[in-house]
Design a protein around this motif. Structure first.
Motif, mmCIF file in Angstrom:
data_model
loop_
_atom_site.group_PDB
_atom_site.id
_atom_site.type_symbol
_atom_site.label_atom_id
_atom_site.label_comp_id
_atom_site.label_asym_id
_atom_site.label_seq_id
_atom_site.Cartn_x
_atom_site.Cartn_y
_atom_site.Cartn_z
ATOM 1 N N ASP A 191 0.816 -1.215 0.000
ATOM 2 C CA ASP A 191 0.000 0.000 0.000
ATOM 3 C C ASP A 191 0.849 1.264 0.000
ATOM 4 O O ASP A 191 0.311 2.372 0.099
ATOM 5 C CB ASP A 191 -0.929 0.011 1.220
ATOM 6 C CG ASP A 191 -1.964 -1.104 1.161
ATOM 7 O OD1 ASP A 191 -2.453 -1.407 0.044
ATOM 8 O OD2 ASP A 191 -2.289 -1.674 2.223
ATOM 9 N N GLY A 192 2.168 1.117 -0.040
ATOM 10 C CA GLY A 192 3.056 2.270 -0.047
ATOM 11 C C GLY A 192 3.346 2.822 1.339
ATOM 12 O O GLY A 192 3.853 3.925 1.483
ATOM 13 N N VAL A 193 3.053 2.052 2.361
ATOM 14 C CA VAL A 193 3.282 2.470 3.737
ATOM 15 C C VAL A 193 4.614 1.890 4.207
ATOM 16 O O VAL A 193 4.923 0.723 3.944
ATOM 17 C CB VAL A 193 2.130 1.980 4.655
ATOM 18 C CG1 VAL A 193 2.397 2.334 6.108
ATOM 19 C CG2 VAL A 193 0.803 2.554 4.184
ATOM 20 N N GLY A 194 5.392 2.695 4.919
ATOM 21 C CA GLY A 194 6.687 2.242 5.414
ATOM 22 C C GLY A 194 6.562 1.059 6.361
ATOM 23 O O GLY A 194 5.678 1.021 7.210
ATOM 24 N N VAL A 195 7.459 0.093 6.195
ATOM 25 C CA VAL A 195 7.512 -1.076 7.068
ATOM 26 C C VAL A 195 8.515 -0.768 8.176
ATOM 27 O O VAL A 195 9.690 -0.555 7.911
ATOM 28 C CB VAL A 195 7.930 -2.346 6.293
ATOM 29 C CG1 VAL A 195 8.091 -3.528 7.236
ATOM 30 C CG2 VAL A 195 6.927 -2.655 5.197
ATOM 31 N N GLN A 196 8.049 -0.742 9.423
ATOM 32 C CA GLN A 196 8.894 -0.388 10.547
ATOM 33 C C GLN A 196 9.513 -1.632 11.191
ATOM 34 O O GLN A 196 8.880 -2.680 11.265
ATOM 35 C CB GLN A 196 8.086 0.360 11.606
ATOM 36 C CG GLN A 196 8.917 0.867 12.753
ATOM 37 C CD GLN A 196 8.129 1.769 13.695
ATOM 38 O OE1 GLN A 196 6.935 1.970 13.531
ATOM 39 N NE2 GLN A 196 8.814 2.310 14.678
ATOM 40 N N GLY A 197 10.764 -1.491 11.645
ATOM 41 C CA GLY A 197 11.422 -2.549 12.404
ATOM 42 C C GLY A 197 12.050 -3.653 11.579
ATOM 43 O O GLY A 197 12.438 -4.683 12.115
ATOM 44 N N ALA A 198 12.167 -3.449 10.274
ATOM 45 C CA ALA A 198 12.757 -4.467 9.395
ATOM 46 C C ALA A 198 14.267 -4.273 9.307
ATOM 47 O O ALA A 198 14.758 -3.153 9.229
ATOM 48 C CB ALA A 198 12.141 -4.389 8.000
ATOM 49 N N SER A 199 14.999 -5.366 9.310
ATOM 50 C CA SER A 199 16.451 -5.321 9.198
ATOM 51 C C SER A 199 16.852 -5.284 7.722
ATOM 52 O O SER A 199 16.423 -6.129 6.942
ATOM 53 C CB SER A 199 17.061 -6.549 9.881
ATOM 54 O OG SER A 199 18.463 -6.532 9.731
ATOM 55 N N ILE A 200 17.669 -4.307 7.372
ATOM 56 C CA ILE A 200 18.180 -4.162 6.010
ATOM 57 C C ILE A 200 19.701 -4.329 6.060
ATOM 58 O O ILE A 200 20.375 -3.696 6.874
ATOM 59 C CB ILE A 200 17.837 -2.778 5.411
ATOM 60 C CG1 ILE A 200 16.337 -2.500 5.476
ATOM 61 C CG2 ILE A 200 18.372 -2.661 3.982
ATOM 62 C CD1 ILE A 200 15.477 -3.399 4.631
#
Length: 159
Positions: free
Chosen positions: A82-91
């Motif tokens: 939906d174009g919403v930022g995903v929080q707490g993801a490890s990159i």
């Protein structure tokens, strides 16, 4: 009185009984499985398919210093469908051609992960390799989201 014995009839009756027993066994197994799905004891089976959402990962152009101690500021953005930022993801950030890790960050509420390479690049040739091949941001996925990768470029600067 004479009794006539026909073996074909007996064989057929025996076969019919075997089939009925097999049907009863299958019905019991079915009832047991249905009971399990309704939470009535036994081993639980979750037949619901696992659905993971697609994500969009963007890795931005990196400006890196190649003289002295090589360093760069890395940035990627992870958005849901939906174009919403995903929080707490490890990159994880790697040099694209060698897959050598040069930084790691966790996404904030807008889905942005930022990592400075700091002392991770003690060898300036790693930065030069990144200039040639670029940098790749990697999200390995989780219980909710599918994995994704995105590639960015490295623009060198002197000093």
């Amino acid at each position: 009185m004479t009794t006539t014995w026909q073996s074909n009839d007996t064989d057929q009756q025996l076969e019919d009984l075997r089939k009925q027993v097999e049907i009863l066994k299958l019905q019991q197994q079915l009832q047991q499985l249905q009971g399990n799905q309704n939470g009535q004891g036994g081993q639980q089976f979750n037949n619901a398919p696992v659905h993971k959402e697609n994500v969009q990962l963007t890795c931005y152009t990196v400006k890196g210093t190649v003289l002295g101690q090589a360093q760069a500021q890395l940035k990627a953005t992870l958005l849901d469908s939906d174009g919403v930022g995903v929080q707490g993801a490890s990159i994880v950030f790697v040099v694209s051609n060698t897959r050598r890790e040069i930084g790691r960050g966790t996404t904030n509420g807008q889905g942005d992960a930022v990592a400075g390479t700091g002392s991770n690049i003690l060898d300036p040739t790693i930065m030069l390799s990144g200039v040639g091949s670029g940098v790749t941001a990697i999200f390995n996925g989780n219980k909710q989201y599918l994995p994704a990768e995105a590639r960015g470029t490295v623009e060198p600067s002197i000093g």
